[in-house]
Design an enzyme around this catalytic site. Structure first.
Site, mmCIF file in Angstrom:
data_model
loop_
_atom_site.group_PDB
_atom_site.id
_atom_site.type_symbol
_atom_site.label_atom_id
_atom_site.label_comp_id
_atom_site.label_asym_id
_atom_site.label_seq_id
_atom_site.Cartn_x
_atom_site.Cartn_y
_atom_site.Cartn_z
ATOM 1 N N GLY A 1 52.003 9.744 37.400
ATOM 2 C CA GLY A 1 53.355 9.241 37.632
ATOM 3 C C GLY A 1 54.191 9.116 36.373
ATOM 4 C CD GLU B 1 43.762 6.904 38.403
ATOM 5 O OE1 GLU B 1 42.896 6.262 39.033
ATOM 6 O OE2 GLU B 1 44.931 7.027 38.788
#
Length: 758
Positions: A521, A717
């Site tokens: 993103g 992540e």
């Protein structure tokens, strides 16, 4: 807790600025999908199947229909047929992204427990919930498969997994020969309990029709994914569907794909002719939004007497749904992370009566790296080499799978910084004791692929005559701080103070952006915002140098700088004017520009990973089976950091999730019924403040000119990657016992406390 974020340059980008949306969030002014006030609003509650496999023989909804306030009870006999089922594609692709290639309530078939079989609509939520319990369903139950042990003999090797993007088998070299060449081998099987996402905000959609135009307020990671998916399922033009989601209350992958409830809400709203709000219960979150599947990994490593890898074999077995060949891509890093000439990775699947598994934070790497990194720790012990030194001996200067150079690296620096912060030199000494507590140190490599969207991402930038700027893109804020980071990018690119820029997102009426998933993103949106703002700034400078009334008339545009909204000549800073002065003189209320960014081609000649290193210190009480993570040090090289504060929060959240993954999180399936036995936050354990150790985070900024214009690789992540392995390796250092299942529970520790060979 400490961190060492460094800002790049003197502009807003990189600085630890407070969130621009903090005030509306803490005051309650921010509206989420289930908080949109609408006239005539009704409420829908889903009814789920109570069997794992079979056929509905009868639905008696008469009592529910007669209950006070009930407007409709919709079943497969009354809800209507969908126009068509779009294929399974990740939402980052930018098109329809169904969570599974199955839509409920189209027939009497039941494929898994919790499958939606009815929708009850009433004038209040409580009345809808009450009536949902009055729906009587009869089934013809059939045998089911819900756990691996029920169908190991039915395992098959798929041609591809992950919506067809990942081959079922990957090989290079000759693994059999590499293992024969090895002087030391490790061969171990690792098992992983299923996991569920459990964001604070459960998934919800508020739907209403205005003629043939549908508006959805949806809790999603990508408004365009919801728009395209619902339009495809309903068979209506995408332009007739608007999706709004400025704020999403966490997701971790549960809202990355588009599940059934947005379309069911739209169908219910059409059936009753009024707005409908459909919010999943916490229990329904365990059956309605995917999960991280049960997994078994078989890892075999071979190495020479110096510890250099000669072979890596990594096989994975997991259940998938009756509809899709889905497995999270757990094997990718085993073939890319270390220099090794021989590699074999194979996925095997079992068809089970479950919904299609889906993305969950650090999808693939969370499990795959645990297996690889704990196996490497065992290899280091067998060879008699320090675990960090073993990794350095197998350091990959280039991508081992392709031979391509890394777009950027920083792994060596991460190793060194993390080792210094945790005090890794103590690892050479025997484990210490503090009373009943055994202390240990462990480490693991962290890595995560750099993903990019399949389609260009767009943004729009507009500056007004008062000197204020608005920048827009359809990206949704899922709690990561994207609104703040994009405000910083816009401010730096336009040469404006941050408080004179506003970023707007979360609406399909804004320029297209793919879903904010896979740590992509920030990189993709910042690239589009940067492109739009560069174009707008260039337009304004061009207007100034072409205007005879401007003090910059006739100047070389490349010599114009902008600071605090004032354009000035680099060779004569006293000569210039503000954006506002230019626009007002030219009678322009605003000037606007759009920008787009397309990612590098998939066959670009570079290996693209985000690298890091995880270190952990634990204390274990073997008599009580208790494990306490006392310290964690994480060092990461995520390219350019857009906001040091929000990046730190993301990394810290990932590391804490690693604590949960290692010690707490497990969904328990009842094989006989196919139901999740602990579908609540009271019984599904997650890490809380009392479990959280001292966390030390260091950011190693590396320049990357390949991944996107600003060199942003993402941090969503990587904080979880390798964290559980570092903790498990520290537990082994403290106790001498290796654990090959997650989570490592109190019972697991107690079972080994009297058995040195366990």
């Amino acid at each position: 807790m400490s961190t060492n974020p460094t800002a790049t340059g003197e502009g807003p980008v990189g600085r630890p600025l407070d969130r621009v949306d903090a005030h509306p969030k803490v005051t309650g002014a921010a509206r989420y999908a289930a908080e949109i006030p609408l006239p005539g609003l009704t409420h829908a509650v889903l009814v789920g199947a109570r069997v794992a496999h079979g056929r509905i023989t009868a639905i008696n909804a008469s009592e529910a229909e007669q209950a006070e306030g009930v407007l409709a009870v919709l079943t497969h006999d009354s809800i209507g047929k969908i126009a068509g089922q779009p294929p399974l594609l990740p939402s980052l692709a930018g098109g329809p992204a169904p969570g599974e290639t199955f839509f409920p309530m189209q027939s009497d078939r039941v494929h898994y427990a919790g499958q939606h079989i009815a929708v009850v609509v009433a004038d209040t939520y409580d009345r809808a919930l009450h009536a949902s319990h009055l729906v009587r369903v009869e089934y013809a139950e059939e045998p089911s498969v819900t756990v691996l042990d029920q169908a190991r003999d039915q395992a098959y090797e798929p041609e591809a997994i992950f919506a067809g993007f990942v081959p079922g088998r990957s090989e290079r070299g000759d693994v059999t020969a590499g293992l024969a060449e090895a002087t030391t081998t490790v061969d171990r099987v690792y098992s992983f309990a299923p996991n569920h996402h459990n964001p604070i905000e459960t998934s919800a959609t508020t739907a209403y029709w205005e003629g043939d135009r549908l508006t959805l307020h949806d809790a999603t990671q990508g408004v365009t994914a919801t728009q395209h998916t619902v339009a495809a399922l309903l068979g209506i033009p995408h332009s007739r569907v608007r999706v709004v989601s400025p704020y999403t209350g966490g997701s971790f992958g549960a809202k990355a794909m588009v599940w059934h409830h947005p379309t069911l809400a739209a169908l219910a709203a059409r059936a009753v002719g009024r707005p409908v709000r459909l919010a999943l219960t916490r229990e329904q979150m365990f059956t309605s939004c995917g999960h991280r599947e049960e997994q078994e990994h078989h890892v075999t490593l071979g190495a020479d007497d110096q510890g250099r890898l000669t072979a890596v074999r990594h096989h994975k077995l997991s259940p998938t749904s009756p509809f899709d060949h889905w497995a999270e891509p757990s094997l990718a890093l085993s073939g890319h992370l270390y220099a090794c000439p021989n590699y074999e990775g194979v996925y095997r699947l079992i068809r089970a009566n479950t919904s299609t598994p889906t993305f969950m934070r650090c999808p693939g790497e969370a499990t795959g790296l645990f297996a690889l990194e704990t196996a490497l720790d065992e290899l280091a012990e067998r060879i008699g080499v320090d675990p960090l030194e073993l990794r350095l001996r197998n350091y990959a200067e280039t991508d081992p799978a392709t031979g391509h150079p890394w777009s950027s690296n920083g792994l060596r620096e991460c190793y060194q910084a993390g080792a210094d912060r945790i005090g890794w030199h103590r690892r050479a000494q025997p484990p210490r004791r503090e009373g009943h507590w055994l202390l240990g140190l462990g480490m693991a490599t962290a890595a995560y692929p750099v993903y990019a969207p399949n389609n260009p991402v767009r943004a729009r930038a507009r500056i007004y005559a008062d000197g204020m700027a608005t920048v827009q893109a359809a990206v949704t804020d899922i709690g990561t701080g994207v609104l703040t980071a994009m405000t910083q990018v816009a401010a730096e690119t336009l040469g404006l103070p941050v408080d004179r820029c506003r970023f707007e997102g979360g609406d399909t009426d804004l320029p297209h952006a793919a879903a904010a998933v896979g740590s992509a993103g920030a990189g993709m949106t910042s690239a589009a915002v940067h492109a739009a703002c560069v174009e707008l700034r260039s337009q304004l400078i061009a207007r100034a140098v072409a205007d005879p009334a401007s003090p910059l008339h006739g100047a070389d545009p490349t010599r114009i700088t902008v600071t605090d909204g004032r354009m000035a000549h680099a060779d004569n800073p006293g000569t210039g004017e503000t954006y506002g002065e230019l626009l007002q003189r030219q009678f322009l209320p605003d000037v606007e520009a759009t920008g787009s960014w397309g990612p590098p081609p998939h066959d670009a000649p570079f290996g693209m990973l985000t690298f890091g290193a995880q270190f952990a210190e634990v204390a274990v009480d073997p008599e009580l089976g208790l494990v306490r993570v006392r310290r964690m040090a994480g060092t990461f090289a995520p390219g350019r950091v857009l906001n040091a504060k929000t990046a730190r929060s993301q990394l810290m959240g990932g590391m804490i999730w690693g604590v949960g993954q290692a010690l707490l999180e497990a969904s328990h399936m009842e094989p006989g019924t196919g139901r999740w036995a602990n579908a609540s936050l009271g019984e599904y354990l997650v890490a809380v403040h009392a479990d959280t150790p001292e966390i030390d985070i260091d950011l190693i900024e590396v320049e990357d000119t390949v991944v996107n214009p600003l060199g942003v690789k993402g941090v969503g992540e990587i904080g979880q990657s390798g964290a559980a392995a570092a903790i498990a390796n520290a537990i082994h250092h403290a106790t001498g016992h290796r654990f090959s299942k997650l989570p490592i529970t109190i019972e697991d520790v107690l079972a080994t406390s009297g058995d040195p060979s366990a």
